[in-house]
Design a protein around this motif. Structure first.
Motif, PDB file in Angstrom:
ATOM      1  N   GLU A  25      -8.686  14.905   0.359  1.00 66.91           N
ATOM      2  CA  GLU A  25      -8.723  13.462   0.586  1.00 66.91           C
ATOM      3  C   GLU A  25      -7.822  12.722  -0.401  1.00 66.91           C
ATOM      4  N   GLY A  26      -7.847  13.128  -1.657  1.00 71.22           N
ATOM      5  CA  GLY A  26      -7.107  12.392  -2.666  1.00 71.22           C
ATOM      6  C   GLY A  26      -5.607  12.615  -2.643  1.00 71.22           C
ATOM      7  N   TRP A  27      -5.162  13.806  -2.201  1.00 70.39           N
ATOM      8  CA  TRP A  27      -3.742  14.146  -2.338  1.00 70.39           C
ATOM      9  C   TRP A  27      -3.065  14.415  -1.000  1.00 70.39           C
ATOM     10  N   TRP A  28      -3.691  14.039   0.078  1.00 70.98           N
ATOM     11  CA  TRP A  28      -3.076  14.171   1.400  1.00 70.98           C
ATOM     12  C   TRP A  28      -1.801  13.315   1.449  1.00 70.98           C
ATOM     13  N   GLY A  29      -0.705  13.896   1.959  1.00 66.97           N
ATOM     14  CA  GLY A  29       0.546  13.159   2.058  1.00 66.97           C
ATOM     15  C   GLY A  29       1.171  12.833   0.720  1.00 66.97           C
ATOM     16  N   TYR A  30       0.844  13.594  -0.321  1.00 65.11           N
ATOM     17  CA  TYR A  30       1.328  13.301  -1.670  1.00 65.11           C
ATOM     18  C   TYR A  30       2.845  13.392  -1.755  1.00 65.11           C
ATOM     19  N   ARG A  31       3.425  12.358  -2.340  1.00 70.44           N
ATOM     20  CA  ARG A  31       4.856  12.347  -2.641  1.00 70.44           C
ATOM     21  C   ARG A  31       5.093  11.489  -3.871  1.00 70.44           C
ATOM     22  N   HIS A  63       2.786   8.062  -3.514  1.00 69.81           N
ATOM     23  CA  HIS A  63       2.068   7.891  -2.247  1.00 69.81           C
ATOM     24  C   HIS A  63       1.095   9.055  -2.077  1.00 69.81           C
ATOM     25  N   ARG A  64      -0.163   8.743  -1.715  1.00 64.20           N
ATOM     26  CA  ARG A  64      -1.152   9.804  -1.505  1.00 64.20           C
ATOM     27  C   ARG A  64      -2.391   9.225  -0.834  1.00 64.20           C
ATOM     28  N   GLY A  65      -3.259  10.121  -0.312  1.00 63.92           N
ATOM     29  CA  GLY A  65      -4.545   9.692   0.226  1.00 63.92           C
ATOM     30  C   GLY A  65      -4.702   9.944   1.707  1.00 63.92           C
ATOM     31  N   LEU A  66      -5.885  10.390   2.116  1.00 65.26           N
ATOM     32  CA  LEU A  66      -6.192  10.627   3.524  1.00 65.26           C
ATOM     33  C   LEU A  66      -7.098   9.521   4.064  1.00 65.26           C
ATOM     34  N   LEU A  67      -8.354   9.499   3.645  1.00 64.16           N
ATOM     35  CA  LEU A  67      -9.257   8.441   4.095  1.00 64.16           C
ATOM     36  C   LEU A  67      -8.878   7.105   3.482  1.00 64.16           C
ATOM     37  N   VAL A  68      -8.433   7.134   2.220  1.00 65.48           N
ATOM     38  CA  VAL A  68      -7.944   5.933   1.549  1.00 65.48           C
ATOM     39  C   VAL A  68      -6.514   6.213   1.108  1.00 65.48           C
ATOM     40  N   SER A  69      -5.556   5.607   1.788  1.00 65.62           N
ATOM     41  CA  SER A  69      -4.150   5.807   1.424  1.00 65.62           C
ATOM     42  C   SER A  69      -3.780   4.879   0.277  1.00 65.62           C
ATOM     43  N   ILE A  99       3.375  17.545  -1.783  1.00 65.00           N
ATOM     44  CA  ILE A  99       2.182  18.382  -1.714  1.00 65.00           C
ATOM     45  C   ILE A  99       2.524  19.778  -1.213  1.00 65.00           C
ATOM     46  N   ASP A 100       1.909  20.758  -1.821  1.00 66.36           N
ATOM     47  CA  ASP A 100       1.967  22.156  -1.392  1.00 66.36           C
ATOM     48  C   ASP A 100       0.522  22.603  -1.258  1.00 66.36           C
ATOM     49  N   GLU A 131      -0.214  -1.741  -6.460  1.00 64.45           N
ATOM     50  CA  GLU A 131      -0.793  -0.679  -5.645  1.00 64.45           C
ATOM     51  C   GLU A 131      -1.323  -1.250  -4.342  1.00 64.45           C
ATOM     52  N   LEU A 132      -0.931  -0.645  -3.229  1.00 66.62           N
ATOM     53  CA  LEU A 132      -1.488  -0.963  -1.916  1.00 66.62           C
ATOM     54  C   LEU A 132      -2.394   0.180  -1.506  1.00 66.62           C
ATOM     55  N   SER A 133      -3.589  -0.134  -1.068  1.00 64.01           N
ATOM     56  CA  SER A 133      -4.520   0.898  -0.612  1.00 64.01           C
ATOM     57  C   SER A 133      -5.197   0.431   0.664  1.00 64.01           C
TER      58      SER A 133
END
Length: 528
Positions: free
Chosen positions: A253-259, A271-277, A177-178, A118-120
Motif C-alpha cells: 500500500e505504501g510503495w505502490w507506483g514508487y518513483r 510518487h507512491r501509494g496505492l489506497l492513498v496516493s 519500485i522492484d 504534498e498532494l495525497s
C-alpha cells in the motif's frame, strides 16, 4: 496651456483583496465513504459477536445498520460545517486559510517560506477527482497548512503555482519500485509485534461481549492435549505469520507506483501509494542530509531504508496523520539506498568510520550485565516456590547473557563518525542502527552532554542541531579529541568561540565547545 489631468490607475484589487475560495463539496461524500467502509468492517465483527451471544438477526441488523447510518450522517454534518466555514486564498506573497464558525481563525504562510508540497488522495478521493494539499515550511515544524480537499485540477494548479518551475521541470529517475524488495518487508521487529497485537485484538473483541471465559475454555478444549513445548512455538509462529502478512500489505500500500526523481536544481520528486496516493516535492535548497536506517533484521539480510533530512520535514513522530513523511527509499537492498544517497549527497557513503574508545565498549557490556541481572530476578521466583524448577533461572541467565552480550558487541562496533570536506557522518545503534550524513553547512551548532558515568570514563555525547529532521542528532560516547574534531566541523563561522585546549579526559572544556544553536557569528544568508 493647462496641465493635463492625471490618468486614472487601472482598477486592480490589491493582493489582500483576492477572493476567498471554498473547498470542494465532494469532500463530504469522500469522508462519508471512508468512514462507512471502516464502520462496516467493525460492524461485521460486532454482528458475529452478537449472533454468538444469541441476539436475533433482526436486532443485529438494526443495531449495526443503524449505528453505521447514524455515524455516517454525523460525519456528513461535520464535513458540511467544515466546508461552509473554511475558505482559502492565494496571492503573490501569501497563502491563507480562514475558518469561521463560533469563532474565527486564520492561518497564513509566506510563499517564499514554503519548501515542500504534498498532494495525497485516498481511493475514494481519486475516484471522485479530488485531492488533499499539505504544505511544509522552512521552520522545521513539519506540516502546518492542510487543505482537504480540492478538485484535482485545482490542487495540481496550486502545486504548480507554489513550486514554480520545479513542478514542471524534467526529472531524472533515481529509483523505481522492484517487487523483489517485498522480501525485506517482514524482516522487522514490528512483524512479531503486529502478530501479538492481533492476538490482543481478538481477546479485546471477545471482551466487548464478556465472552473471554468462553474463548479460553474453547482454546483449552481444542489445544489442551498438545504439550506446552509444541504449543508455545506454534503460537509464536502464528504471530510471525500474521505479522508478515500485515507488513507485506502495508509495504504494498505504501510503495505502490514508487518513483523517486531529481530535478536539475537538486529538488526531489517522490510518487507512491496505492489506497492513498502521495506526490511530494522536497526543495533542493532545503536538503540538509540523509539518514540510512539499518535495523538488525534488515542488516542481517543486506537491506536498508533511506530518509531525507530537510527543512520543514520532521521525523515521523507526534502527529502521524499530518506529519510529512521523510521516507525516500523503502526497505530494499542496501546498495539501492546507498546509490540514491551518493547521488543526492554528491559523494559516496563512507564505509569505514572512526571507532570510539574502549570505554564505550565497556559501558555497553556493563549495561548488558545489568539487563541480564534484572531479567533473571523474576525467573528466580518459580525456583524459590518449587526447587525442582531450578533450571528456569539458570536457562534465563544463559540466554539473556548471550543475547545481551551479542547486542552489546554489535552496538559497540556500530558506533562511529567521520568528518569529510562537505559532510559529517554519525552512526550509532544495534537493534535500530542509523547513519546520519549531514551537510556541514546545515549544522546550526553543537551541544555536548555528559552523565556522571560518562564523566568518570572520559566520554561525552555530542548533539548536532539542525533545522531539518528531528532537529537533534546524537553521537554517544565519544572521547575528548573526537568530540573536538566533530564539533569543529561547523567551519570557520565558529572560530570566534574557540577556547583553550581542554585538560586530558575533560570533554566539557576545549576548542570543540559549541552553543546549542546558531550564534551571532552565523551570517549564512539562507534558512538553515
Amino acid at each position: 496651456m493647462s496641465a493635463s489631468a492625471p490618468i486614472p490607475a487601472p482598477d486592480v484589487p490589491p493582493a489582500s483583496e483576492q477572493p476567498w475560495q471554498r473547498l470542494d463539496v465532494r469532500t463530504i461524500l469522500a469522508s462519508v465513504l471512508v468512514l462507512a467502509a471502516v464502520l462496516l468492517g467493525i460492524g461485521v465483527v460486532v454482528a458475529i459477536g452478537m449472533l454468538l451471544l444469541g441476539v436475533g438477526p433482526g436486532w443485529v441488523l438494526l443495531w449495526v445498520g443503524g449505528g453505521v447510518t447514524v455515524l455516517s450522517a454525523l460525519v456528513a454534518l461535520v464535513e458540511w460545517i467544515r466546508l461552509r466555514t473554511t475558505t482559502y486564498r492565494l496571492d503573490g506573497t501569501r497563502i491563507e486559510r480562514r475558518v469561521r464558525f463560533l469563532g474565527s481563525s486564520r492561518t497564513s504562510l509566506a510563499r517564499d517560506r514554503i519548501r515542500n508540497v504534498e498532494l495525497s488522495a485516498d481511493l475514494f478521493q481519486r475516484r471522485l477527482g479530488i485531492a488533499e494539499v499539505k504544505l511544509a515550511t522552512a521552520d522545521g515544524g513539519g506540516e502546518r497548512f492542510h487543505l482537504q480537499a480540492l478538485d484535482r485540477a485545482v490542487a495540481d494548479a496550486l502545486r504548480i503555482e507554489l513550486l514554480g518551475e520545479r513542478a514542471t521541470a524534467e526529472t531524472g529517475t533515481l529509483a523505481t519500485i522492484d517487487w523483489g524488495w517485498l522480501r525485506y518487508a517482514p524482516v522487522s521487529l514490528t512483524t512479531g509485534a503486529i502478530g501479538v497485537a492481533a492476538y490482543g485484538a481478538v481477546f479485546q473483541v471477545f471482551d466487548w461481549f464478556a465472552a473471554v471465559p468462553a474463548l479460553i475454555a474453547w482454546i483449552a478444549q481444542t489445544f489442551g492435549a498438545f504439550p506446552l513445548i509444541l504449543l508455545i512455538p506454534a503460537l509464536i509462529l502464528g504471530a510471525v505469520v500474521l505479522g508478515a502478512v500485515a507488513t507485506l500489505a502495508l509495504y504494498v500500500e505504501g510503495w505502490w507506483g514508487y518513483r523517486l526523481g531529481r530535478h536539475r536544481d537538486a529538488s526531489l520528486d517522490l510518487h507512491r501509494g496505492l489506497l492513498v496516493s502521495r506526490s511530494t516535492v522536497f526543495d533542493g535548497d532545503r536538503l540538509r542530509g540523509l539518514t540510512l536506517h539499518e535495523p538488525l533484521g534488515l542488516r542481517r539480510v543486506g537491506g536498508a531504508r533511506l530518509d531525507v533530512i530537510a527543512v520543514g520535514v520532521k521525523a515521523p513522530e507526534g502527529d502521524q496523520k499530518n506529519a510529512q513523511s521523510p521516507a525516500l527509499v523503502p526497505a530494499s537492498p542496501r546498495a539501492v539506498g546507498a546509490g540514491v544517497a551518493a547521488t543526492v549527497l554528491g559523494a559516496a557513503l563512507p564505509e569505514e568510520l572512526s571507532s570510539h574508545p574502549p570505554a564505550a565498549r565497556r559501558k555497553r557490556f556493563l549495561r548488558a550485565g545489568m539487563l541480564t541481572a534484572a531479567g533473571t530476578v523474576p525467573a528466580v521466583i518459580p525456583a524459590l516456590l518449587r526447587p525442582s524448577l531450578w533450571w528456569i533461572p539458570v536457562l534465563t541467565v544463559l540466554v539473556l547473557a548471550a543475547l545481551t552480550a551479542v547486542l552489546a558487541l554489535d552496538n559497540a562496533r556500530g558506533l562511529g563518525h567521520l568528518v569529510t570536506e562537505r559532510h559529517v557522518v554519525l552512526r550509532k545503534g544495534s537493534l535500530f542502527r542509523r547513519t546520519d550524513v549531514m551537510d556541514r553547512e546545515g549544522v546550526l551548532g553543537w551541544n555536548l552532554t555528559r552523565s556522571p558515568f560518562q564523566r568518570r570514563s572520559g566520554l561525552g555525547t555530542v548533539v548536532a542541531t539542525s533545522a531539518g529532521g528531528s532537529g537533534a542528532f546524537h553521537l554517544p560516547d565519544v572521547a575528548a579529541e573526537q568530540a573536538r574534531e566533530v564539533m569543529g566541523s561547523a567551519g570557520r563561522v565558529w572560530e570566534h568561540l574557540q577556547v583553550g585546549a581542554p585538560a586530558a579526559g575533560d570533554v566539557s572544556a576545549g576548542a570543540g565547545r559549541r552553543p546549542p544553536s546558531a550564534g551571532p557569528g552565523d551570517a549564512a544568508p539562507r534558512d538553515r
